[in-house]
Scaffold this motif. Structure first.
Motif, PDB file in Angstrom:
ATOM      1  N   ILE A  47      49.938  47.443  32.892  1.00  0.00           N
ATOM      2  CA  ILE A  47      48.547  47.893  32.990  1.00  0.00           C
ATOM      3  C   ILE A  47      47.727  46.716  32.478  1.00  0.00           C
ATOM      4  O   ILE A  47      47.794  46.369  31.300  1.00  0.00           O
ATOM      5  N   VAL A  48      47.015  46.082  33.403  1.00  0.00           N
ATOM      6  CA  VAL A  48      46.446  44.764  33.126  1.00  0.00           C
ATOM      7  C   VAL A  48      44.986  44.857  32.685  1.00  0.00           C
ATOM      8  O   VAL A  48      44.181  45.548  33.321  1.00  0.00           O
ATOM      9  N   ASP A  49      44.665  44.153  31.610  1.00  0.00           N
ATOM     10  CA  ASP A  49      43.291  44.085  31.122  1.00  0.00           C
ATOM     11  C   ASP A  49      42.479  43.259  32.126  1.00  0.00           C
ATOM     12  O   ASP A  49      42.750  42.086  32.332  1.00  0.00           O
ATOM     13  N   MET A  50      41.490  43.891  32.750  1.00  0.00           N
ATOM     14  CA  MET A  50      40.757  43.204  33.814  1.00  0.00           C
ATOM     15  C   MET A  50      39.861  42.078  33.291  1.00  0.00           C
ATOM     16  O   MET A  50      39.463  41.200  34.056  1.00  0.00           O
ATOM     17  N   SER A  51      39.557  42.108  32.008  1.00  0.00           N
ATOM     18  CA  SER A  51      38.645  41.080  31.498  1.00  0.00           C
ATOM     19  C   SER A  51      39.361  39.749  31.276  1.00  0.00           C
ATOM     20  O   SER A  51      38.745  38.698  31.333  1.00  0.00           O
ATOM     21  N   ASN A  52      40.674  39.796  31.038  1.00  0.00           N
ATOM     22  CA  ASN A  52      41.367  38.531  30.741  1.00  0.00           C
ATOM     23  C   ASN A  52      42.776  38.429  31.340  1.00  0.00           C
ATOM     24  O   ASN A  52      43.474  37.459  31.115  1.00  0.00           O
ATOM     25  N   GLU A 241      45.922  47.238  45.038  1.00  0.00           N
ATOM     26  CA  GLU A 241      46.844  46.502  45.907  1.00  0.00           C
ATOM     27  C   GLU A 241      46.269  45.190  46.419  1.00  0.00           C
ATOM     28  O   GLU A 241      47.019  44.311  46.834  1.00  0.00           O
ATOM     29  N   THR A 242      44.947  45.078  46.451  1.00  0.00           N
ATOM     30  CA  THR A 242      44.361  43.855  47.013  1.00  0.00           C
ATOM     31  C   THR A 242      43.400  43.194  46.024  1.00  0.00           C
ATOM     32  O   THR A 242      42.839  43.838  45.141  1.00  0.00           O
ATOM     33  N   GLU A 243      43.234  41.910  46.247  1.00  0.00           N
ATOM     34  CA  GLU A 243      42.310  41.102  45.446  1.00  0.00           C
ATOM     35  C   GLU A 243      40.891  41.670  45.557  1.00  0.00           C
ATOM     36  O   GLU A 243      40.147  41.728  44.578  1.00  0.00           O
ATOM     37  N   HIS A 244      40.555  42.105  46.777  1.00  0.00           N
ATOM     38  CA  HIS A 244      39.218  42.643  47.024  1.00  0.00           C
ATOM     39  C   HIS A 244      38.968  43.911  46.194  1.00  0.00           C
ATOM     40  O   HIS A 244      37.911  44.059  45.571  1.00  0.00           O
ATOM     41  N   GLN A 245      39.937  44.807  46.173  1.00  0.00           N
ATOM     42  CA  GLN A 245      39.807  46.030  45.354  1.00  0.00           C
ATOM     43  C   GLN A 245      39.624  45.650  43.888  1.00  0.00           C
ATOM     44  O   GLN A 245      38.788  46.216  43.185  1.00  0.00           O
ATOM     45  N   LYS A 246      40.405  44.688  43.457  1.00  0.00           N
ATOM     46  CA  LYS A 246      40.321  44.248  42.064  1.00  0.00           C
ATOM     47  C   LYS A 246      38.918  43.734  41.744  1.00  0.00           C
ATOM     48  O   LYS A 246      38.343  44.083  40.710  1.00  0.00           O
ATOM     49  N   GLU A 247      38.364  42.947  42.676  1.00  0.00           N
ATOM     50  CA  GLU A 247      37.023  42.386  42.446  1.00  0.00           C
ATOM     51  C   GLU A 247      35.964  43.486  42.356  1.00  0.00           C
ATOM     52  O   GLU A 247      35.098  43.454  41.493  1.00  0.00           O
ATOM     53  N   LEU A 249      36.395  46.599  41.543  1.00  0.00           N
ATOM     54  CA  LEU A 249      36.590  47.380  40.316  1.00  0.00           C
ATOM     55  C   LEU A 249      36.107  46.612  39.089  1.00  0.00           C
ATOM     56  O   LEU A 249      35.443  47.173  38.214  1.00  0.00           O
ATOM     57  N   ALA A 250      36.433  45.333  39.054  1.00  0.00           N
ATOM     58  CA  ALA A 250      36.005  44.523  37.910  1.00  0.00           C
ATOM     59  C   ALA A 250      34.482  44.475  37.854  1.00  0.00           C
ATOM     60  O   ALA A 250      33.881  44.605  36.784  1.00  0.00           O
ATOM     61  N   ALA A 251      33.861  44.315  39.017  1.00  0.00           N
ATOM     62  CA  ALA A 251      32.392  44.270  39.067  1.00  0.00           C
ATOM     63  C   ALA A 251      31.790  45.601  38.606  1.00  0.00           C
ATOM     64  O   ALA A 251      30.694  45.641  38.055  1.00  0.00           O
ATOM     65  N   ALA A 252      32.514  46.682  38.849  1.00  0.00           N
ATOM     66  CA  ALA A 252      32.025  48.006  38.450  1.00  0.00           C
ATOM     67  C   ALA A 252      32.286  48.277  36.966  1.00  0.00           C
ATOM     68  O   ALA A 252      31.932  49.337  36.466  1.00  0.00           O
TER      69      ALA A 252
END
Ligand code: C2E
Ligand code: MG
Ligand code: MG
Ligand code: MG
Length: 287
Positions: A47-52, A241-247, A249-252
């Motif tokens: 479970i990865v910390d999205m900030s770092n 699953e994708t870089e785009h989803q990650k971006e 979510l991180a932006a949100a």
């Protein structure tokens, strides 16, 4: 067309009730022996910390290596274990393994990794006995109480008969953290989030999947995250699953991500290789 239909009927063969009943009985019998025969294994998914990008949390996901059937999915055997009550024994096994593992990682690698375990509503029924045992094992291992996080589902919160409020309060007192799993798939209600003192909310994979092609999906996730944060709850997105989803979510403002983009659930050796041994060598490199 008749021929076609006939062929289809052949292809869409479904087992008779009798065959299904026999299959189930065998599954139950095998399930009863699985712990003693050491057929269960825990897989770990970061479970990865999205900030770092750091990993201080993992989810423990059970795997069953059946001697004849091969790997049986938890989606298949957990419901059977729940119906037969075997889930209690299995759940205790998972807890013990997770607690021991967290203690071992602390001594081997000097890191505290929080392990999340899934707990079925059924396991809350005879909580009186197991909860005390759980606490004494944590104490015995000298683990800080938030070494373990318990993932529950919304259905549990609906079932007032099990005294869930009190039980979750006991968790709180013991310092065990609580995640609300698969958020959004049940009768998700903001009232629950306020009423029950939970620490993490896990946005279900079905929402994550909708992020890319659906602007409403993005708005929904953003709203969930804002609301959770207002209540002091951290958010974990499942099924990234994708870089785009990650971006997105991180932006949100999503706090953590979990999913195939980062890693599938892996066995102990693989997890250590990728996240614990790797971490040491990273430190060495930067020095
Ligand atoms: P869950 O707790 O919601 O776990 C997440 C599931 O999603 C896992 O399936 C995981 O392998 C899968 N997953 C993770 N990332 C991705 C992704 O990016 N894409 C997709 N498509 N899937 C992803 P798994 O391991 O098959 O477990 C299924 C369910 O079985 C779990 O859902 C949980 O409800 C239950 N389960 C697993 N282990 C245990 C256990 O020890 N005790 C209990 N009571 N239930 C368990
Ligand atoms: Mg879970
Ligand atoms: Mg889930
Ligand atoms: Mg809280």
């Amino acid at each position: 067309a008749a021929k076609e239909q006939g062929r289809n009927r052949f292809h869409y063969f479904t087992p008779s009730m009798q065959e299904y009943a026999r299959y189930r009985m065998e599954l139950i019998k095998d399930l009863r022996n699985a712990i003693n025969r050491k057929e269960f294994e825990i897989y770990f998914q970061p479970i990865v910390d999205m900030s770092n990008g750091e990993v201080y949390k993992v989810e423990a996901l059970i795997r069953w290596h059946h001697p004849e059937r091969g790997m049986v999915s938890p989606a298949e055997f957990i419901p059977v274990a729940e119906e037969t009550g075997l889930i209690n024994e299995i759940g205790n096994w998972v807890f013990e393994k997770a607690a021991q593992q967290s203690a071992r990682w602390r001594s081997q690698f000097g890191v505290e990794i929080q392990i999340s375990i899934n707990k079925s509503p059924i396991q809350f029924r005879d909580e009186g006995v197991t909860f005390a045992d759980w606490l004494s094992l944590l104490r015995h291992l000298d683990l800080s109480s938030n070494a373990i996080c318990v993932e529950i589902t919304e259905g549990l919160l609906l079932d007032a008969s099990m005294g869930v409020t009190d039980k979750l309060l006991a968790y709180r007192d013991a310092g065990i953290q609580v995640s609300l799993d698969d958020f959004g798939t049940g009768y998700s209600s903001l009232a629950y989030l306020k009423k029950f003192d939970i620490d993490y909310l896990k946005i279900d994979q079905s929402f994550t999947r909708n992020l890319e092609d659906d602007s409403d999906g993005v708005a929904l996730c953003e709203a969930i995250i804002v609301m959770a944060h207002k209540l002091g709850i951290k958010v974990i997105a499942e099924g990234v699953e994708t870089e785009h989803q990650k971006e997105i979510l991180a932006a949100a403002g999503c706090d953590y991500g979990q999913g195939y983009l980062y890693s599938k659930p892996v066995c102990l050796a693989e997890f250590e290789q990728a996240y614990l041994l790797g971490r040491k060598s990273l430190v060495a490199q930067s020095e």
